[in-house]
Motif scaffolding. Structure first.
Motif, PDB file in Angstrom:
ATOM      1  N   ARG A   1      32.706   7.568  53.417  1.00 17.46           N
ATOM      2  CA  ARG A   1      32.545   6.314  54.158  1.00 17.46           C
ATOM      3  C   ARG A   1      32.906   5.098  53.290  1.00 17.46           C
ATOM      4  NH1 ARG A   1      29.623   6.472  58.915  1.00 17.46           N
ATOM      5  NH2 ARG A   1      28.982   4.328  58.560  1.00 17.46           N
TER       6      ARG A   1
ATOM      7  N   SER B   1      41.463   8.945  59.561  1.00 16.03           N
ATOM      8  CA  SER B   1      40.430   8.965  60.608  1.00 16.03           C
ATOM      9  C   SER B   1      40.015  10.383  60.993  1.00 16.03           C
ATOM     10  CB  SER B   1      40.922   8.211  61.847  1.00 16.03           C
ATOM     11  OG  SER B   1      41.905   8.965  62.545  1.00 16.03           O
TER      12      SER B   1
ATOM     13  N   ILE C   1      36.510  11.488  59.874  1.00 13.28           N
ATOM     14  CA  ILE C   1      35.298  10.856  60.404  1.00 13.28           C
ATOM     15  C   ILE C   1      34.470  11.876  61.180  1.00 13.28           C
ATOM     16  CG2 ILE C   1      34.425   9.057  61.947  1.00 13.28           C
ATOM     17  CD1 ILE C   1      36.912   7.432  61.338  1.00 13.28           C
TER      18      ILE C   1
ATOM     19  N   GLU D   1      29.795   9.968  64.910  1.00 10.12           N
ATOM     20  CA  GLU D   1      29.795   8.534  64.637  1.00 10.12           C
ATOM     21  C   GLU D   1      30.398   7.742  65.792  1.00 10.12           C
ATOM     22  OE1 GLU D   1      31.131   7.298  60.757  1.00 10.12           O
ATOM     23  OE2 GLU D   1      30.772   9.296  59.932  1.00 10.12           O
TER      24      GLU D   1
ATOM     25  N   ILE E   1      32.629   4.768  66.855  1.00  8.24           N
ATOM     26  CA  ILE E   1      33.737   4.022  66.251  1.00  8.24           C
ATOM     27  C   ILE E   1      34.235   2.995  67.251  1.00  8.24           C
ATOM     28  CG2 ILE E   1      35.981   4.218  65.119  1.00  8.24           C
ATOM     29  CD1 ILE E   1      35.338   7.318  65.012  1.00  8.24           C
TER      30      ILE E   1
ATOM     31  N   ARG F   1      31.352   2.557  62.538  1.00  5.55           N
ATOM     32  CA  ARG F   1      32.542   2.091  61.836  1.00  5.55           C
ATOM     33  C   ARG F   1      33.322   1.157  62.749  1.00  5.55           C
ATOM     34  NH1 ARG F   1      34.867   6.605  57.744  1.00  5.55           N
ATOM     35  NH2 ARG F   1      33.259   8.201  57.948  1.00  5.55           N
TER      36      ARG F   1
ATOM     37  N   GLY G   1      32.671   2.681  55.859  1.00  9.13           N
ATOM     38  CA  GLY G   1      33.705   3.550  56.415  1.00  9.13           C
ATOM     39  C   GLY G   1      34.652   2.824  57.336  1.00  9.13           C
TER      40      GLY G   1
END
Length: 452
Positions: A224, A245, A248, A252, A254, A302, A326
């Motif tokens: 991150r 990406s 990730i 999460e 985004i 993020r 991140g």
């Protein structure tokens, strides 16, 4: 389709007003013969726009080919089968696609399309730009395609609003410059959407980086780290961001912010936002800065900004400094050191009144890593620097190149011979690597990249 294959009376009022000729310009190349032009015009007289709209796209091509063959036979137009199929293909592309550009859009080897006027269409293949044989009928034909692209995404392009950023249905990014700014007819620049998702493995196979550098960037994504990707136009910044990406975590949230959406994130919890230009009355504009500010209220894990160009750089730094680890963005710059200067200048564009030292303090507190990408003279796009943003010494931001590309020469076919100089010093974000228990993996990647 009822209108295909049905011969209309030759001397009627309707025949002097083609059903779709005004709305769909013809594709006429300089080498097109009179019989081909005549055949196209006759086909347009037979085609019913309502029937075209009702017909599935996969059936339109065969129907148009049948009609072309039928009319060529009736009028004794001497064209071979290949020429007749080309006439049918051009008609279908004008009705359903983007006219003469459709062939280039369907060609997976083409990465960029640049229209500099009706008879000057350049393409990029394998990093090399060349003039294609694609031609438009005239400037009005190019303008018609521009209008079709802009209207498809709810935007406009005309003399009062002569510049437009848009995207095609497949995600390709488009920039349009209209008259009177464009002196040789409307200009179109298309960055094609990659149908295959680019991974680090493909980047290594294509010579963009080494396996060890790819591993380091994968670790940076999993740890991150806040990353800025820097480079020139067409250097592969967005492509690299898409690759990073992939590291990730799927859990999460985004939030992505772009002028023209082109990021290809694969995670399930992605909120995509796009800017909006002003209306005809000059109202309703939504800038990247507006979207960044709003994104911070949306509980993101993020924040990913496609590209910072102006005062939104300050809001990006605020996001990175307030728990949204991140986060990523791209900037236009020639080196990682230049990227720092660019961010400083963009923050100052917002008239914040902040002293330069305060801006630099924000930058070193927010940004962990800067990755420089470059399209080099042999046509390949390579990562040239991976730089750790360490801190400040006096008034100067201290940087440390973890990877730096050095050119040792070139092969007989013009391909550059390059290698990475690696610095194995402990990075400023080492505690973050330890927190995620990937510090050993980081050290191992650097050891492997610089044996001995």
């Amino acid at each position: 389709m009822a209108s295909f294959g049905r011969r209309r009376p030759e001397n009627t009022e309707m025949e002097t007003q083609p059903a779709i000729a005004a709305a769909v310009p013809l594709v006429v190349r300089p080498t097109v013969s009179q019989p081909i032009t005549e055949l196209r015009n006759l086909c347009l007289l037979r085609i019913d726009p309502a029937a075209v709209a009702a017909l599935p796209p996969d059936r339109l091509g065969p129907e148009v080919e049948r009609l072309v063959s039928e009319i060529a036979t009736e009028r004794r137009i001497q064209l071979n089968g290949r020429e007749q199929r080309q006439v049918a293909s051009d008609l279908v592309h004008d009705m359903l696609g983007l006219g003469p550009l459709q062939l280039l859009l369907d060609d997976e080897a083409v990465a960029d399309i640049m229209v500099n006027g009706p008879d000057r269409v350049f393409v990029e293949r394998a990093g090399k730009v060349s003039l294609s044989d694609v031609r438009f009928r005239d400037a009005a034909h190019v303008g018609n395609i521009c209008q079709r692209i802009a209207s498809s995404v709810g935007r406009r392009v005309d003399e009062s609003s002569p510049m437009c950023d848009a995207r095609l249905a497949d995600g390709s990014r488009v920039n349009i410059v209209f008259t009177p700014l464009a002196l040789d007819g409307p200009y179109i620049s298309i960055r094609k959407f990659a149908k295959r998702r680019l991974t680090f493995a493909r980047m290594v196979a294509g010579g963009s980086c080494t396996p060890q550098l790819a591993r380091v960037l994968e670790i940076a994504g999993r740890a991150r780290l806040n990353i800025i990707i820097s480079g020139g136009t067409g250097s592969g910044k967005t492509t690299l961001m898409n690759a990073i990406s992939t590291t990730i975590d799927p859990g999460e949230r985004i939030v992505t912010i772009e002028d023209a959406a082109e990021l290809q994130l694969q995670q399930p919890h992605v909120v995509r936002m796009e800017t909006r230009p002003p209306s005809l009355e000059g109202k309703g504009e939504v800038t990247q800065r507006d979207l960044v500010r709003n994104a911070l209220r949306m509980r993101p894990d993020r924040v990913i900004i496609g590209e910072v160009r102006s005062a939104e750089a300050f809001d990006m730094l605020q996001a990175m400094n307030t728990g949204h680890d991140g986060s990523m963005s791209t900037v236009h710059a020639n080196t990682t050191r230049d990227a720092i200067s660019r961010i400083e200048n963009m923050v100052q564009m917002g008239n914040m009144g902040l002293p330069l030292r305060a801006i630099r303090t924000q930058i070193i507190g927010a940004v962990d890593l800067i990755v420089q990408v470059e399209r080099q003279r042999d046509g390949k796009r390579r990562i040239t620097q991976v730089t750790d943003v360490i801190g400040m010494e006096g008034e100067v931001v201290t940087l440390n190149d973890i990877f730096r590309l050095e050119i040792d020469g070139e092969t007989q076919n013009g391909e550059l011979i390059a290698r990475y100089k690696v610095n194995r010093a402990r990075p400023s974000f080492y505690e973050r690597l330890s927190y995620f228990q990937i510090d050993r993996a980081w050290s191992a990647a650097l050891e492997e990249a610089s044996p001995g």
